[in-house]
Scaffold this motif. Structure first.
Motif, PDB file in Angstrom:
ATOM      1  N   TYR A 110      -8.460 -24.273  -5.628  1.00 44.31           N
ATOM      2  CA  TYR A 110      -7.058 -23.559  -6.088  1.00 44.31           C
ATOM      3  C   TYR A 110      -7.269 -22.135  -5.665  1.00 44.31           C
ATOM      4  CZ  TYR A 110      -7.321 -27.792  -9.225  1.00 44.31           C
ATOM      5  OH  TYR A 110      -7.492 -29.089  -9.382  1.00 44.31           O
ATOM      6  N   SER A 111      -6.202 -21.960  -4.609  1.00 47.95           N
ATOM      7  CA  SER A 111      -6.368 -20.636  -4.132  1.00 47.95           C
ATOM      8  C   SER A 111      -5.487 -19.385  -4.949  1.00 47.95           C
ATOM      9  CB  SER A 111      -5.970 -20.839  -2.770  1.00 47.95           C
ATOM     10  OG  SER A 111      -4.874 -21.370  -2.562  1.00 47.95           O
ATOM     11  N   ILE A 112      -5.888 -18.450  -4.816  1.00 42.02           N
ATOM     12  CA  ILE A 112      -5.196 -17.336  -5.740  1.00 42.02           C
ATOM     13  C   ILE A 112      -4.908 -16.165  -4.780  1.00 42.02           C
ATOM     14  CG2 ILE A 112      -5.101 -15.740  -7.770  1.00 42.02           C
ATOM     15  CD1 ILE A 112      -6.546 -18.116  -8.896  1.00 42.02           C
ATOM     16  N   TRP A 113      -3.789 -15.500  -4.366  1.00 44.17           N
ATOM     17  CA  TRP A 113      -3.533 -14.358  -3.768  1.00 44.17           C
ATOM     18  C   TRP A 113      -3.400 -13.246  -4.490  1.00 44.17           C
ATOM     19  CZ3 TRP A 113       1.820 -12.863  -1.201  1.00 44.17           C
ATOM     20  CH2 TRP A 113       1.741 -11.634  -0.541  1.00 44.17           C
ATOM     21  N   VAL A 114      -4.397 -12.336  -4.498  1.00 40.93           N
ATOM     22  CA  VAL A 114      -4.337 -11.250  -5.458  1.00 40.93           C
ATOM     23  C   VAL A 114      -3.557  -9.890  -4.634  1.00 40.93           C
ATOM     24  CG1 VAL A 114      -5.755  -9.356  -6.767  1.00 40.93           C
ATOM     25  CG2 VAL A 114      -6.451 -11.966  -6.605  1.00 40.93           C
ATOM     26  N   GLU A 115      -2.653  -9.749  -4.839  1.00 39.60           N
ATOM     27  CA  GLU A 115      -1.782  -8.809  -4.460  1.00 39.60           C
ATOM     28  C   GLU A 115      -1.820  -7.121  -4.920  1.00 39.60           C
ATOM     29  OE1 GLU A 115       2.377  -9.421  -3.699  1.00 39.60           O
ATOM     30  OE2 GLU A 115       2.387  -7.738  -2.020  1.00 39.60           O
ATOM     31  N   ALA A 116      -1.877  -6.304  -4.352  1.00 41.59           N
ATOM     32  CA  ALA A 116      -1.744  -5.005  -5.165  1.00 41.59           C
ATOM     33  C   ALA A 116      -0.855  -4.084  -4.366  1.00 41.59           C
ATOM     34  CB  ALA A 116      -3.102  -4.368  -5.194  1.00 41.59           C
ATOM     35  N   SER A 117      -0.450  -2.934  -4.780  1.00 42.28           N
ATOM     36  CA  SER A 117       0.473  -1.938  -4.208  1.00 42.28           C
ATOM     37  C   SER A 117      -0.318  -1.211  -3.333  1.00 42.28           C
ATOM     38  CB  SER A 117       1.159  -1.230  -5.114  1.00 42.28           C
ATOM     39  OG  SER A 117       0.121  -0.128  -5.748  1.00 42.28           O
ATOM     40  N   LEU A 118       0.119  -0.524  -2.107  1.00 44.08           N
ATOM     41  CA  LEU A 118      -0.646   0.149  -1.115  1.00 44.08           C
ATOM     42  C   LEU A 118      -1.299   1.247  -1.864  1.00 44.08           C
ATOM     43  CD1 LEU A 118      -0.896  -0.467   1.752  1.00 44.08           C
ATOM     44  CD2 LEU A 118       1.087   1.097   2.054  1.00 44.08           C
ATOM     45  N   PRO A 119      -0.459   2.036  -2.884  1.00 42.42           N
ATOM     46  CA  PRO A 119      -1.553   3.201  -3.638  1.00 42.42           C
ATOM     47  C   PRO A 119      -2.491   2.688  -4.371  1.00 42.42           C
ATOM     48  CG  PRO A 119       1.138   3.569  -3.717  1.00 42.42           C
ATOM     49  CD  PRO A 119       0.760   2.033  -3.124  1.00 42.42           C
ATOM     50  N   ASP A 120      -2.316   1.615  -5.095  1.00 45.08           N
ATOM     51  CA  ASP A 120      -3.421   1.075  -6.032  1.00 45.08           C
ATOM     52  C   ASP A 120      -4.413   0.741  -4.772  1.00 45.08           C
ATOM     53  OD1 ASP A 120      -2.143   1.379  -8.161  1.00 45.08           O
ATOM     54  OD2 ASP A 120      -1.997  -0.430  -8.831  1.00 45.08           O
ATOM     55  N   MET A 121      -4.343   0.064  -3.791  1.00 40.67           N
ATOM     56  CA  MET A 121      -5.427  -0.316  -2.776  1.00 40.67           C
ATOM     57  C   MET A 121      -6.228   0.813  -2.477  1.00 40.67           C
ATOM     58  SD  MET A 121      -4.026  -3.859  -0.696  1.00 40.67           S
ATOM     59  CE  MET A 121      -2.387  -3.047  -0.151  1.00 40.67           C
ATOM     60  N   ALA A 142      -2.098   3.689   7.157  1.00 37.10           N
ATOM     61  CA  ALA A 142      -1.685   2.860   8.348  1.00 37.10           C
ATOM     62  C   ALA A 142      -2.183   1.666   8.600  1.00 37.10           C
ATOM     63  CB  ALA A 142      -1.550   3.851   9.456  1.00 37.10           C
ATOM     64  N   VAL A 143      -3.497   1.869   8.450  1.00 37.67           N
ATOM     65  CA  VAL A 143      -4.525   0.601   8.759  1.00 37.67           C
ATOM     66  C   VAL A 143      -4.341  -0.584   7.607  1.00 37.67           C
ATOM     67  CG1 VAL A 143      -6.984  -0.126   8.750  1.00 37.67           C
ATOM     68  CG2 VAL A 143      -6.341   2.076   9.579  1.00 37.67           C
ATOM     69  N   LEU A 144      -4.371  -0.193   6.138  1.00 40.75           N
ATOM     70  CA  LEU A 144      -4.069  -1.098   5.203  1.00 40.75           C
ATOM     71  C   LEU A 144      -2.840  -1.884   5.490  1.00 40.75           C
ATOM     72  CD1 LEU A 144      -5.268   0.313   1.916  1.00 40.75           C
ATOM     73  CD2 LEU A 144      -6.299  -1.642   3.339  1.00 40.75           C
ATOM     74  N   SER A 145      -1.694  -1.024   5.612  1.00 44.33           N
ATOM     75  CA  SER A 145      -0.234  -1.700   5.926  1.00 44.33           C
ATOM     76  C   SER A 145      -0.161  -2.421   7.280  1.00 44.33           C
ATOM     77  CB  SER A 145       0.785  -0.595   5.755  1.00 44.33           C
ATOM     78  OG  SER A 145       0.554   0.339   6.441  1.00 44.33           O
ATOM     79  N   GLY A 146      -1.011  -2.097   8.226  1.00 48.45           N
ATOM     80  CA  GLY A 146      -1.009  -2.967   9.444  1.00 48.45           C
ATOM     81  C   GLY A 146      -1.682  -4.037   9.268  1.00 48.45           C
ATOM     82  N   LEU A 147      -2.837  -4.242   8.713  1.00 48.00           N
ATOM     83  CA  LEU A 147      -3.581  -5.597   8.244  1.00 48.00           C
ATOM     84  C   LEU A 147      -2.571  -6.237   7.417  1.00 48.00           C
ATOM     85  CD1 LEU A 147      -6.958  -4.032   7.647  1.00 48.00           C
ATOM     86  CD2 LEU A 147      -6.325  -5.608   9.503  1.00 48.00           C
TER      87      LEU A 147
END
Ligand code: S3P
Length: 187
Positions: A110-121, A142-147
């Protein structure tokens, strides 16, 4: 059904591992540990297993052998963890970029995508310096948003999608439990 009864029902019906995917700094490891504790199952982290098997830190593996070698070790570690009795498994942010790993996760967990906002990450990744892809970056955002742009469609293939906000208490955990109850057809 009380929350405790719902958790017990999920734990009783769990026939496959629960795998958390998502970006570095999304909070997979923390959420995974809490989820495993609630369900009374083991918690595993693919990065930790890679480090244990290699006898080296992720940063050292990247520096000495390169990212491609790390990805091979990571795929092997996740394949092993998927063969264990149902547990909660947190995967490294880039694990889903290996097509075989993504298929195995989709077929066997069972797969779960844990998403977070850019500022939180960004806030979370700035707390420790162990991530080679980000620690020396001049512009971590920029690295995080590119990935994320490259990986978003892969994460979105997960069975369950939750948003993990820094200021939202147990909301993400509750959403995971609700998603699992639905996937397991527990009402
Ligand atoms: C990576 C994420 C890291 C770790 C490695 C590479 C990535 O794991 O596997 O530094 O490619 O996103 P976390 O997502 O647990 O930080």
């Amino acid at each position: 059904m009380t929350e405790q009864e719902a958790i017990a029902a999920i734990a009783g019906h769990l026939d496959r591992p629960v795998v958390l995917v998502g970006m570095m700094g999304a909070g997979k490891t923390y959420l995974g540990k809490v989820l495993a504790r609630s369900l009374g199952v083991e918690f595993y982290d693919s990065d930790s297993l890679v480090e244990e098997r290699a006898g080296a830190s992720i940063a050292d593996i990247f520096a000495k052998e390169g990212e491609t070698a790390f990805r091979v070790l990571e795929a092997g570690a996740i394949a092993s963890l998927l063969s264990e009795p149902p547990a909660v498994i947190s995967t490294g942010g880039g694990a889903v970029t290996n097509p075989e790993t993504l298929t195995a996760i989709k077929d066997r967990a069972y797969s779960i995508w844990v998403e977070a906002s850019l500022p939180d990450m960004l806030e979370r990744v700035s707390r420790n310096k162990r991530r080679p892809l980000i620690r020396d970056a001049a512009d971590p955002e920029a690295v995080l948003s590119g990935l994320l742009a490259k990986r978003q469609d892969l994460y979105a293939q997960a069975d369950i999608h939750v948003m993990n906000r820094n200021d939202d208490g147990n909301r993400a955990l509750d959403d995971i439990l609700t998603g699992l109850a639905k996937a397991l057809k527990i009402s």
